[in-house]
Design an enzyme around this catalytic site. Structure first.
Site, PDB file in Angstrom:
ATOM      1  N   SER A 190     -18.217  37.862  41.313  1.00  0.00           N
ATOM      2  CA  SER A 190     -18.524  37.074  42.514  1.00  0.00           C
ATOM      3  C   SER A 190     -18.556  35.603  42.131  1.00  0.00           C
ATOM      4  O   SER A 190     -19.004  35.248  41.035  1.00  0.00           O
ATOM      5  CB  SER A 190     -19.883  37.487  43.077  1.00  0.00           C
ATOM      6  OG  SER A 190     -20.348  36.511  43.998  1.00  0.00           O
ATOM      7  N   SER A 191     -18.092  34.776  43.049  1.00  0.00           N
ATOM      8  CA  SER A 191     -18.149  33.330  42.798  1.00  0.00           C
ATOM      9  C   SER A 191     -19.592  32.872  42.618  1.00  0.00           C
ATOM     10  O   SER A 191     -19.851  31.843  42.006  1.00  0.00           O
ATOM     11  CB  SER A 191     -17.505  32.570  43.957  1.00  0.00           C
ATOM     12  OG  SER A 191     -16.185  33.043  44.166  1.00  0.00           O
ATOM     13  N   ASP A 246     -16.832  43.401  49.595  1.00  0.00           N
ATOM     14  CA  ASP A 246     -17.506  43.026  50.839  1.00  0.00           C
ATOM     15  C   ASP A 246     -17.220  44.114  51.873  1.00  0.00           C
ATOM     16  O   ASP A 246     -16.456  43.923  52.816  1.00  0.00           O
ATOM     17  CB  ASP A 246     -17.018  41.653  51.294  1.00  0.00           C
ATOM     18  CG  ASP A 246     -17.350  40.584  50.265  1.00  0.00           C
ATOM     19  OD1 ASP A 246     -18.482  40.099  50.273  1.00  0.00           O
ATOM     20  OD2 ASP A 246     -16.488  40.275  49.410  1.00  0.00           O
ATOM     21  N   GLY A 300     -11.400  39.210  40.553  1.00  0.00           N
ATOM     22  CA  GLY A 300     -11.464  40.004  41.788  1.00  0.00           C
ATOM     23  C   GLY A 300     -10.471  39.482  42.817  1.00  0.00           C
ATOM     24  O   GLY A 300      -9.706  40.244  43.420  1.00  0.00           O
ATOM     25  N   HIS A 301     -10.468  38.160  43.014  1.00  0.00           N
ATOM     26  CA  HIS A 301      -9.488  37.546  43.917  1.00  0.00           C
ATOM     27  C   HIS A 301      -8.066  37.793  43.406  1.00  0.00           C
ATOM     28  O   HIS A 301      -7.158  38.074  44.185  1.00  0.00           O
ATOM     29  CB  HIS A 301      -9.702  36.034  43.998  1.00  0.00           C
ATOM     30  CG  HIS A 301     -11.038  35.606  44.533  1.00  0.00           C
ATOM     31  ND1 HIS A 301     -11.968  34.965  43.757  1.00  0.00           N
ATOM     32  CD2 HIS A 301     -11.579  35.726  45.774  1.00  0.00           C
ATOM     33  CE1 HIS A 301     -13.037  34.685  44.501  1.00  0.00           C
ATOM     34  NE2 HIS A 301     -12.831  35.143  45.725  1.00  0.00           N
ATOM     35  N   LEU A 317     -11.929  30.968  42.365  1.00  0.00           N
ATOM     36  CA  LEU A 317     -11.241  32.248  42.157  1.00  0.00           C
ATOM     37  C   LEU A 317     -11.599  32.893  40.826  1.00  0.00           C
ATOM     38  O   LEU A 317     -11.761  32.219  39.812  1.00  0.00           O
ATOM     39  CB  LEU A 317      -9.726  32.037  42.237  1.00  0.00           C
ATOM     40  CG  LEU A 317      -9.207  31.495  43.571  1.00  0.00           C
ATOM     41  CD1 LEU A 317      -7.673  31.446  43.557  1.00  0.00           C
ATOM     42  CD2 LEU A 317      -9.696  32.323  44.754  1.00  0.00           C
ATOM     43  N   HIS A 318     -11.724  34.213  40.864  1.00  0.00           N
ATOM     44  CA  HIS A 318     -11.974  35.010  39.668  1.00  0.00           C
ATOM     45  C   HIS A 318     -11.025  36.210  39.707  1.00  0.00           C
ATOM     46  O   HIS A 318     -10.204  36.336  40.629  1.00  0.00           O
ATOM     47  CB  HIS A 318     -13.447  35.442  39.595  1.00  0.00           C
ATOM     48  CG  HIS A 318     -13.958  36.080  40.853  1.00  0.00           C
ATOM     49  ND1 HIS A 318     -13.457  37.269  41.347  1.00  0.00           N
ATOM     50  CD2 HIS A 318     -14.899  35.683  41.744  1.00  0.00           C
ATOM     51  CE1 HIS A 318     -14.080  37.590  42.459  1.00  0.00           C
ATOM     52  NE2 HIS A 318     -14.952  36.636  42.745  1.00  0.00           N
TER      53      HIS A 318
END
Ligand code: AMP
Length: 291
Positions: free
Chosen positions: A191-192, A156, A37-38, A34-35
């Site tokens: 992004s991961s 996405d 964005g999540h 998780l970053h």
């Protein structure tokens, strides 16, 4: 008791079921690592819950069905402990982190969702079977978590369009909410997979957000589709000598991902994908074409 202390982590459908309370529910589906964005999706879910009540569920599952044979399924980062720590105190009630066996107890499912034509272009053309895998797992996770609302990232964009199409075409009783792209200060979309990039690759990768921003700026200044597309390509620079390869950079209809022509006026989406070494990066910007 803190919010974090109430966070329940379950690994099986059997343990998930009794954790679901009657009433509204928001779900955020992730592959973990998780970053921010999540966490933006989680914050949006929390906002929704503050207004209507109910539960917030986050799923963490690296879905083998959506990875091609040459892709990074085995290598994909799995950091559940850090993910749970990142979610603590953010108003999440349940983390559902199933094993492959829990989600696919009979092995790879024989029945899968067919994404239709939107699943065959751009990401779908480069990653055959990817969106069938995505929609199949999203459908299963919707079934298991029974949400009122499901949140997906604009990052996405093609996945988001296909999830909306699935919900509409199959009459699924869930509202899909889109959350804008979270970027680093230099513009790179979080992004991961960014962790795979070396320092020089990280610099090369910036060509993509630069191209997307240039196209968006052209559209905002009143340019038509052809000029927007050209502005994006000009800003992308000279691909292979700059350390990346371009998969696509195109202006499309946001709902069906058909390529737009110069006569188009209205909502559009500038989408791009590049490869930096073995790492694929995608990016996009929603546009309004007035010129
Ligand atoms: P993933 O873990 O990559 O499958 O992503 C899980 C969800 O987070 C998807 O709905 C993604 O679109 C969303 N997401 C991933 N990165 C970002 C980002 N940089 N900004 C906004 N949403 C994102």
């Amino acid at each position: 008791m803190t919010e974090g202390a109430r966070l329940l982590v379950v690994h099986t459908w059997a343990d998930l079921r009794p954790a679901l309370r009657p009433g509204p529910r928001a779900v955020v589906m992730t592959m973990g690592a998780l970053h921010q964005g999540h966490l933006d999706l989680v914050a949006r879910a929390q906002q929704w819950r503050a207004a209507v009540g109910g539960q917030v569920v986050v799923t963490v599952f690296v879905n083998p069905l959506q990875f091609g044979p040459e892709e990074d399924f085995e290598a994909y980062p799995r950091t559940l402990e850090a993910d749970v720590a990142a979610l603590a105190g953010r108003g999440v009630d349940v983390v559902y982190a199933p094993s492959v066996v829990d989600l696919y107890p009979a092995g790879p499912p024989l029945v899968r969702l067919n994404p239709g034509p939107v699943g065959e272009v751009f990401e779908g053309a480069i990653r055959p079977g990817h969106f069938a895998g995505v929609l199949t797992v999203v459908h299963k996770l919707l079934g298991r978590t029974q949400p009122t609302v499901a949140l997906f990232g604009q990052k996405d964009a093609q996945q988001l369009a296909l999830v909306r199409q699935m919900v509409a075409d199959l009459d699924l009783a869930v509202r899909i909410v889109a959350v804008p792209i979270r970027r680093e200060a230099d513009g790179l979309a979080l992004s991961s997979r960014n962790r795979y990039l070396s320092a020089p690759q990280r610099t090369a990768a910036l060509a993509l957000p630069r191209a997307v921003a240039a196209g968006a700026a052209a559209a905002a200044a009143g340019a038509g589709v052809t000029t927007v597309r050209q502005a994006a390509w000009d800003a992308l620079g000279n691909a292979s000598s700059d350390g990346f390869e371009t998969d696509y950079l195109e202006v499309v209809d946001p709902s069906d991902f058909t390529v737009l022509g110069q006569a188009w006026r209205g909502p559009a989406l500038l989408i791009g994908a590049i490869r930096v070494g073995t790492t694929r990066l995608i990016d996009n910007a929603p546009l309004t074409i007035t010129g």
